[in-house]
Scaffold this motif. Structure first.
Motif, PDB file in Angstrom:
ATOM      1  N   ARG A  14     -46.098 -21.443  30.581  1.00  0.00           N
ATOM      2  CA  ARG A  14     -45.069 -21.073  29.523  1.00  0.00           C
ATOM      3  C   ARG A  14     -44.811 -19.383  29.940  1.00  0.00           C
ATOM      4  NH1 ARG A  14     -47.859 -22.710  25.662  1.00  0.00           N
ATOM      5  NH2 ARG A  14     -46.822 -24.717  25.592  1.00  0.00           N
ATOM      6  N   ILE A  15     -43.547 -19.183  29.887  1.00  0.00           N
ATOM      7  CA  ILE A  15     -43.105 -17.817  29.738  1.00  0.00           C
ATOM      8  C   ILE A  15     -43.615 -16.944  28.435  1.00  0.00           C
ATOM      9  CG2 ILE A  15     -41.324 -16.057  30.096  1.00  0.00           C
ATOM     10  CD1 ILE A  15     -41.738 -17.801  32.691  1.00  0.00           C
ATOM     11  N   THR A  16     -44.201 -15.948  28.601  1.00  0.00           N
ATOM     12  CA  THR A  16     -44.585 -15.078  27.460  1.00  0.00           C
ATOM     13  C   THR A  16     -44.271 -13.571  27.600  1.00  0.00           C
ATOM     14  OG1 THR A  16     -46.906 -15.086  28.282  1.00  0.00           O
ATOM     15  CG2 THR A  16     -46.392 -16.760  26.751  1.00  0.00           C
ATOM     16  N   GLY A  17     -45.148 -12.834  26.874  1.00  0.00           N
ATOM     17  CA  GLY A  17     -45.160 -11.457  26.862  1.00  0.00           C
ATOM     18  C   GLY A  17     -43.675 -10.777  27.025  1.00  0.00           C
ATOM     19  N   MET A  18     -43.212  -9.956  28.063  1.00  0.00           N
ATOM     20  CA  MET A  18     -42.135  -9.373  28.351  1.00  0.00           C
ATOM     21  C   MET A  18     -41.199 -10.543  28.914  1.00  0.00           C
ATOM     22  SD  MET A  18     -43.791  -5.828  30.042  1.00  0.00           S
ATOM     23  CE  MET A  18     -42.937  -6.278  31.565  1.00  0.00           C
ATOM     24  N   GLY A  19     -41.421 -11.644  29.227  1.00  0.00           N
ATOM     25  CA  GLY A  19     -40.171 -12.669  29.461  1.00  0.00           C
ATOM     26  C   GLY A  19     -40.198 -12.711  31.013  1.00  0.00           C
ATOM     27  N   ALA A  20     -39.018 -13.202  31.292  1.00  0.00           N
ATOM     28  CA  ALA A  20     -38.606 -13.075  32.669  1.00  0.00           C
ATOM     29  C   ALA A  20     -37.185 -13.181  32.697  1.00  0.00           C
ATOM     30  CB  ALA A  20     -39.073 -14.465  33.507  1.00  0.00           C
ATOM     31  N   PRO A  21     -36.373 -12.108  32.507  1.00  0.00           N
ATOM     32  CA  PRO A  21     -35.234 -11.951  32.327  1.00  0.00           C
ATOM     33  C   PRO A  21     -34.172 -12.289  33.425  1.00  0.00           C
ATOM     34  CG  PRO A  21     -36.013  -9.804  31.691  1.00  0.00           C
ATOM     35  CD  PRO A  21     -37.226 -10.651  32.147  1.00  0.00           C
ATOM     36  N   GLY A  22     -33.229 -13.063  33.426  1.00  0.00           N
ATOM     37  CA  GLY A  22     -32.437 -13.808  34.481  1.00  0.00           C
ATOM     38  C   GLY A  22     -33.072 -15.074  34.994  1.00  0.00           C
ATOM     39  N   PHE A  23     -34.346 -15.037  34.698  1.00  0.00           N
ATOM     40  CA  PHE A  23     -35.056 -16.576  35.142  1.00  0.00           C
ATOM     41  C   PHE A  23     -35.307 -17.463  34.165  1.00  0.00           C
ATOM     42  CE2 PHE A  23     -38.966 -18.426  36.515  1.00  0.00           C
ATOM     43  CZ  PHE A  23     -38.497 -19.083  37.590  1.00  0.00           C
ATOM     44  N   ALA A  24     -35.813 -17.006  33.241  1.00  0.00           N
ATOM     45  CA  ALA A  24     -36.278 -17.986  32.260  1.00  0.00           C
ATOM     46  C   ALA A  24     -36.376 -17.190  30.861  1.00  0.00           C
ATOM     47  CB  ALA A  24     -37.548 -18.730  32.554  1.00  0.00           C
ATOM     48  N   GLU A  25     -36.393 -17.890  29.592  1.00  0.00           N
ATOM     49  CA  GLU A  25     -36.614 -17.306  28.239  1.00  0.00           C
ATOM     50  C   GLU A  25     -37.898 -17.364  27.993  1.00  0.00           C
ATOM     51  OE1 GLU A  25     -33.274 -18.534  25.600  1.00  0.00           O
ATOM     52  OE2 GLU A  25     -31.744 -18.355  27.142  1.00  0.00           O
ATOM     53  N   LEU A  26     -38.301 -16.525  26.877  1.00  0.00           N
ATOM     54  CA  LEU A  26     -39.438 -16.735  26.337  1.00  0.00           C
ATOM     55  C   LEU A  26     -39.679 -18.023  25.659  1.00  0.00           C
ATOM     56  CD1 LEU A  26     -39.868 -13.592  24.250  1.00  0.00           C
ATOM     57  CD2 LEU A  26     -40.988 -14.051  26.139  1.00  0.00           C
ATOM     58  N   LEU A  41     -47.620 -15.680  42.653  1.00  0.00           N
ATOM     59  CA  LEU A  41     -47.421 -17.087  42.731  1.00  0.00           C
ATOM     60  C   LEU A  41     -45.895 -17.212  42.507  1.00  0.00           C
ATOM     61  CD1 LEU A  41     -46.189 -18.265  39.769  1.00  0.00           C
ATOM     62  CD2 LEU A  41     -48.460 -18.075  39.350  1.00  0.00           C
ATOM     63  N   TYR A  42     -45.293 -18.231  43.225  1.00  0.00           N
ATOM     64  CA  TYR A  42     -43.986 -18.829  42.920  1.00  0.00           C
ATOM     65  C   TYR A  42     -43.773 -19.797  42.026  1.00  0.00           C
ATOM     66  CZ  TYR A  42     -42.873 -15.888  47.228  1.00  0.00           C
ATOM     67  OH  TYR A  42     -42.847 -15.129  48.085  1.00  0.00           O
ATOM     68  N   ALA A  43     -42.707 -19.794  41.200  1.00  0.00           N
ATOM     69  CA  ALA A  43     -42.459 -20.889  40.162  1.00  0.00           C
ATOM     70  C   ALA A  43     -41.080 -21.248  40.076  1.00  0.00           C
ATOM     71  CB  ALA A  43     -43.026 -20.141  38.846  1.00  0.00           C
ATOM     72  N   LYS A  44     -40.845 -22.384  39.802  1.00  0.00           N
ATOM     73  CA  LYS A  44     -39.300 -22.862  39.727  1.00  0.00           C
ATOM     74  C   LYS A  44     -39.207 -23.091  38.268  1.00  0.00           C
ATOM     75  CE  LYS A  44     -38.151 -25.461  43.658  1.00  0.00           C
ATOM     76  NZ  LYS A  44     -37.788 -26.830  44.122  1.00  0.00           N
ATOM     77  N   ASN A  45     -37.877 -22.808  37.815  1.00  0.00           N
ATOM     78  CA  ASN A  45     -37.417 -22.903  36.481  1.00  0.00           C
ATOM     79  C   ASN A  45     -36.750 -24.396  36.275  1.00  0.00           C
ATOM     80  OD1 ASN A  45     -34.866 -22.663  37.434  1.00  0.00           O
ATOM     81  ND2 ASN A  45     -34.509 -20.549  36.346  1.00  0.00           N
TER      82      ASN A  45
END
Length: 67
Positions: A14-26, A41-45
């Motif tokens: 799960r995306i948390t903290g500062m998030g991943a702008p342009g990739f996935a939302e919180l 690591l590499y991850a897919k949205n």
């Protein structure tokens, strides 16, 4: 925050903290595609885009989903 040593391909995070702008939302879920077990690591949205997370900053943006 994730532990790279125990994270494996196929794990859901799960995306948390500062998030991943342009990739996935919180709160979005991503799937691990590769992990070196040490510091990245590499991850897919949900759209199929892939990105890598590295070191402490990356680990703080992710949370292991255990259900």
């Amino acid at each position: 925050m994730i532990d790279y040593a125990t994270t494996k391909p196929g794990d859901k995070l799960r995306i948390t903290g500062m998030g991943a702008p342009g990739f996935a939302e919180l709160g979005n879920t991503v799937t691990v595609t590769q992990c070196n077990g040490q510091n990245k690591l590499y991850a897919k949205n949900s759209a199929g885009d892939e990105v890598f997370f590295a070191l402490t900053c990356g680990a703080q943006r992710l949370e292991q989903i255990t259900d």
